[in-house]
Design a protein around this motif. Structure first.
Motif, PDB file in Angstrom:
ATOM      1  N   VAL A 189       6.384   5.828  35.862  1.00 53.02           N
ATOM      2  CA  VAL A 189       7.226   4.668  36.146  1.00 53.02           C
ATOM      3  C   VAL A 189       8.646   5.085  36.482  1.00 53.02           C
ATOM      4  O   VAL A 189       9.331   4.405  37.258  1.00 53.02           O
ATOM      5  N   LEU A 190       9.107   6.198  35.911  1.00 52.93           N
ATOM      6  CA  LEU A 190      10.468   6.645  36.214  1.00 52.93           C
ATOM      7  C   LEU A 190      10.585   7.073  37.668  1.00 52.93           C
ATOM      8  O   LEU A 190      11.555   6.737  38.359  1.00 52.93           O
ATOM      9  N   GLY A 191       9.595   7.813  38.176  1.00 53.24           N
ATOM     10  CA  GLY A 191       9.620   8.203  39.582  1.00 53.24           C
ATOM     11  C   GLY A 191       9.514   7.014  40.512  1.00 53.24           C
ATOM     12  O   GLY A 191      10.140   6.974  41.577  1.00 53.24           O
ATOM     13  N   ALA A 192       8.724   6.013  40.117  1.00 52.87           N
ATOM     14  CA  ALA A 192       8.602   4.812  40.939  1.00 52.87           C
ATOM     15  C   ALA A 192       9.913   4.041  40.987  1.00 52.87           C
ATOM     16  O   ALA A 192      10.296   3.507  42.038  1.00 52.87           O
ATOM     17  N   GLU A 193      10.619   3.974  39.869  1.00 49.95           N
ATOM     18  CA  GLU A 193      11.901   3.271  39.853  1.00 49.95           C
ATOM     19  C   GLU A 193      12.937   3.996  40.708  1.00 49.95           C
ATOM     20  O   GLU A 193      13.770   3.360  41.362  1.00 49.95           O
ATOM     21  N   GLN A 194      12.907   5.317  40.692  1.00 49.25           N
ATOM     22  CA  GLN A 194      13.863   6.053  41.525  1.00 49.25           C
ATOM     23  C   GLN A 194      13.626   5.801  43.011  1.00 49.25           C
ATOM     24  O   GLN A 194      14.562   5.831  43.804  1.00 49.25           O
ATOM     25  N   ALA A 195      12.373   5.551  43.394  1.00 49.58           N
ATOM     26  CA  ALA A 195      12.070   5.230  44.786  1.00 49.58           C
ATOM     27  C   ALA A 195      12.259   3.748  45.092  1.00 49.58           C
ATOM     28  O   ALA A 195      12.042   3.334  46.234  1.00 49.58           O
ATOM     29  N   GLY A 196      12.656   2.958  44.107  1.00 49.46           N
ATOM     30  CA  GLY A 196      12.822   1.520  44.316  1.00 49.46           C
ATOM     31  C   GLY A 196      11.511   0.801  44.560  1.00 49.46           C
ATOM     32  O   GLY A 196      11.486  -0.245  45.222  1.00 49.46           O
ATOM     33  N   ALA A 197      10.404   1.343  44.027  1.00 49.12           N
ATOM     34  CA  ALA A 197       9.085   0.754  44.262  1.00 49.12           C
ATOM     35  C   ALA A 197       8.896  -0.490  43.407  1.00 49.12           C
ATOM     36  O   ALA A 197       9.353  -0.556  42.262  1.00 49.12           O
ATOM     37  N   GLN A 198       8.191  -1.463  43.971  1.00 51.84           N
ATOM     38  CA  GLN A 198       7.875  -2.700  43.251  1.00 51.84           C
ATOM     39  C   GLN A 198       6.492  -2.666  42.622  1.00 51.84           C
ATOM     40  O   GLN A 198       6.150  -3.557  41.848  1.00 51.84           O
TER      41      GLN A 198
END
Length: 489
Positions: A92-101
């Motif tokens: 989830v941390l990597g997804a948040e850094q990419a601005g993923a929804q």
């Protein structure tokens, strides 16, 4: 001379780096990765940015899968291929850094709930199962049609369990089918009644029944890797299953079966040895093995409280993936405890590669909590969340005046009598205490300082005021293997 100790410098410049080639033929991508279901998941959420998480062994298909999903959904896809910890956990941390929804997780998964709310879809890559061979294997391992048995499988074979149960139910009367415990969608309500959830699976038990009453039949493994000790998913099942119940495994390709009772005994013996090592330890290193699984902060605080109550010192280390080279920098640590998801905590380690053993949180609980385990509890809990308050398996620490702390205890490794632990309140900072020396110097009373004082060589001594002052002189010139004042011979 250089080639004797390391590779030539030109080798690094000539080495070809890059993503491995396509692993799955293009016509099979839709079926293997369930792209139609994934595209529907993305369209239903209306996501514009989606993260795609792949393990290292599937990165060869990542670009083709991302391009196909972008074409069918119109959303922007981001590939997460380098997780800081285990690839089985949702990053989830990597997804948040990419601005993923939203995030799509491909490959083996531990199915641990993420620390932050994020829509997640899992693609386990379905594996073909020879049902007829599995039926014959089940009948050979379970001759009694009335014996209660649970059907288990590796995640990639879970899709075939219901079909296998349909073929077996005309004869077997007490058959229970498990299913992967996928995290519930964000904002959804839990079903009533909620089925039992253990080992990353859900078990629809009838009222009044207990999982400890059932034997197990596991569908998984392969001919290429016949040793289930290397499979952390099967290891957590063998460790946590009731010891008195039969447990057998079946290869989904060949139908070859194996009684896992002996392997389960070996795994439990290894874990009992690690508990003894933890009881003998004075300094414990707590390794942060995940930042994306729910309740990891609460679990870390719980483990620190355990070590403090048992009179041990603890370090908290955030090193990413643990390697022998990283942990060798902490020679004063007697044992390490890996705070990770169930699959990460039981991941296979090469024998002898680490200087000190690495334990799971359950082993530290058994070593430091004298009230553990309560009667009737499974021999091994594989998820740290089962140790926390609010879990039905949580066992609180006894009060300081309890007689459990004074029970005599003998080490099964050294044969020495262990002293009773000195109870410390949570307000005692321990490692921050300062101890005066006779020379009126102050030193930190820490495990590292104690370990350093016991070594024969403690580094260079400053000898302030004891070294005469001299003029600077020219030193030797050149490199270590060829100084200028040395002969060529």
């Amino acid at each position: 001379m250089e080639s004797m100790f390391s590779s030539p410098a030109e080798a690094a410049l000539q080495r070809e780096a890059g993503v491995p080639g396509l692993l799955t033929p293009l016509p099979d991508l839709d079926g293997v990765y369930e792209l139609e279901r994934v595209a529907g998941f993305v369209r239903d959420l209306g996501c514009e940015r989606v993260a795609l998480q792949f393990p290292d062994q599937l990165l060869g298909d990542a670009v083709a899968v991302a391009a196909r999903l972008e074409e069918t959904t119109g959303s922007k896809m981001f590939i997460l291929g380098d997780t800081a910890y285990g690839s089985c956990c949702v990053d989830v941390l990597g997804a948040e850094q990419a601005g993923a929804q939203a995030l799509i997780h491909f490959g083996p998964a531990c199915l641990s709930p993420p620390a932050r709310p994020l829509p997640v879809a899992f693609v386990l890559r379905q594996r073909s199962v020879a049902l007829e061979l599995c039926v014959k294997a089940f009948e050979a391992q379970n001759p009694d049609p009335k014996a209660p048995v649970v059907l288990l499988s590796e995640p990639a074979c879970a899709h075939a369990l219901e079909a296998l149960a349909t073929l077996l139910r005309p004869r077997y009367l007490d058959l229970l089918v498990s299913s992967p415990a996928f995290p519930l969608p964000v904002g959804s309500l839990s079903p009533e009644p909620m089925p039992l959830e253990r080992f990353g699976r859900r078990f629809p038990l009838a009222p009044g029944r207990r999982l400890e009453e059932y034997g197990a039949f596991y569908v998984g493994g392969s001919k290429a890797s016949p040793d289930p000790d290397l499979d952390p998913d099967l290891s957590r099942l063998l460790l946590g299953w009731a010891p008195g119940q039969p447990f057998s495994s079946c290869c989904p390709d060949t139908g070859k079966t194996q009684d896992e009772g002996a392997r389960a005994g070996r795994l439990r013996a290894r874990r009992r040895y690690l508990v003894e090592r933890a009881r003998d330890a004075r300094v414990v290193g707590l390794l942060a093995g995940t930042l994306g699984v729910a309740q990891h902060r609460e679990a870390l605080a719980h483990l620190r409280n355990l070590t403090q109550a048992a009179g041990k010192r603890s370090y908290v280390l955030a090193l990413g993936r643990a390697t022998p080279a990283k942990l060798a920098n902490f020679p004063e640590v007697d044992v390490f405890v890996l705070l990770a998801c169930p699959l990460g905590a039981l991941a296979p380690q090469l024998s002898g590669s680490f200087f000190q053993p690495i334990l799971a949180p359950c082993e530290l609980e058994a070593a430091c909590n004298p009230a553990w385990p309560p009667p009737g509890l499974a021999p091994h809990l594989t998820h740290y969340a089962d140790l926390l308050p609010g879990s039905p398996f949580h066992v609180p620490l006894p009060p300081p005046e309890s007689e459990l702390w004074e029970t005599p205890d003998v080490s099964l490794i050294t044969g020495d009598l262990r002293p009773p632990p000195a109870w410390k309140s949570s307000n005692d900072h321990g490692s921050l205490a300062l101890t005066p020396r006779p020379q009126l110097e102050l030193a930190e009373n820490s495990p590292a300082a104690s370990f350093l004082s016991s070594r024969s060589w403690q580094g260079l001594e400053p000898r302030l005021g004891q070294t005469p002052v001299t003029e600077a002189v020219s030193g030797r010139r050149g490199i270590a293997i060829a100084y200028e004042d040395e002969g060529s011979g």
